[in-house]
Design a protein around this motif. Structure first.
Motif, PDB file in Angstrom:
ATOM      1  N   LYS A  41       0.935  -1.302   0.151  1.00  0.00           N
ATOM      2  CA  LYS A  41       0.023  -0.093  -0.103  1.00  0.00           C
ATOM      3  C   LYS A  41       0.739   1.256   0.056  1.00  0.00           C
ATOM      4  N   ASP A  42       0.495   2.359  -0.441  1.00  0.00           N
ATOM      5  CA  ASP A  42       0.836   3.668  -0.564  1.00  0.00           C
ATOM      6  C   ASP A  42       2.499   3.462  -1.121  1.00  0.00           C
ATOM      7  N   SER A  62      10.169   0.841  -0.742  1.00  0.00           N
ATOM      8  CA  SER A  62       9.224   1.707  -0.759  1.00  0.00           C
ATOM      9  C   SER A  62       9.515   2.699  -1.972  1.00  0.00           C
ATOM     10  N   TYR A  64       8.552   5.879  -2.064  1.00  0.00           N
ATOM     11  CA  TYR A  64       8.696   7.307  -1.411  1.00  0.00           C
ATOM     12  C   TYR A  64       9.496   7.083  -0.055  1.00  0.00           C
ATOM     13  N   TYR A  69       5.934   6.271   4.551  1.00  0.00           N
ATOM     14  CA  TYR A  69       4.885   5.148   3.763  1.00  0.00           C
ATOM     15  C   TYR A  69       5.726   3.629   4.240  1.00  0.00           C
ATOM     16  N   SER A  72       5.390   2.683   8.009  1.00  0.00           N
ATOM     17  CA  SER A  72       4.171   2.227   8.187  1.00  0.00           C
ATOM     18  C   SER A  72       3.800   0.903   7.960  1.00  0.00           C
TER      19      SER A  72
END
Length: 127
Positions: A41-42, A62, A64, A69, A72
């Motif tokens: 996600k994200d 990730s 970003y 993110y 998390s």
């Protein structure tokens, strides 16, 4: 499998995953998505294998970096791990950013795997 191309694209943006690794990545991702042992996600992706008495973290990336993110998703994964299970992972020795991240999140270096990788782990009793 709807997210396969999205997730693959994230790995392609990371210098650490260049070269031969990408050749086998799509096949690995297909297996992981089929197993259900992943969170995506994200723009962050994490996958693992439950080995019974411990968990092996397979992939964590990730899109970003530095925006929370990945942290998390990582925390969501760690919160899902039963408290009596250790978590192991293998990381490139040259990936100091990743090593620092894991150390900030209760992992310690266990041993050098070879001249390129080291094993890190989070003992269940350290929490």
């Amino acid at each position: 499998m709807e997210n396969l191309e999205e997730i693959y694209a994230i790995f392609k943006t990371k210098e650490v995953f260049k070269g031969g690794y990408l050749r086998f990545l799509k096949n690995d991702l297909r297996k992981e998505l089929k197993s259900g042992n992943f969170i995506y996600k994200d723009g962050a992706y994490i996958s693992w294998i439950d080995k019974g008495n411990y968990i092996k973290l397979k992939k964590f990336v990730s899109l970003y970096e530095g925006q929370g993110y990945g942290l998390s998703v990582f925390r969501e994964f760690m919160n899902s791990v039963p408290g009596d299970k250790d978590v192991y992972l293998k990381v490139l020795k040259t990936n100091q950013r990743a090593i620092d991240f894991y150390e900030r999140n209760s992992f310690v270096c266990m041993f050098d795997y070879d001249k390129y990788y080291q094993y890190l782990f989070r003992r269940s009793f350290l929490l």
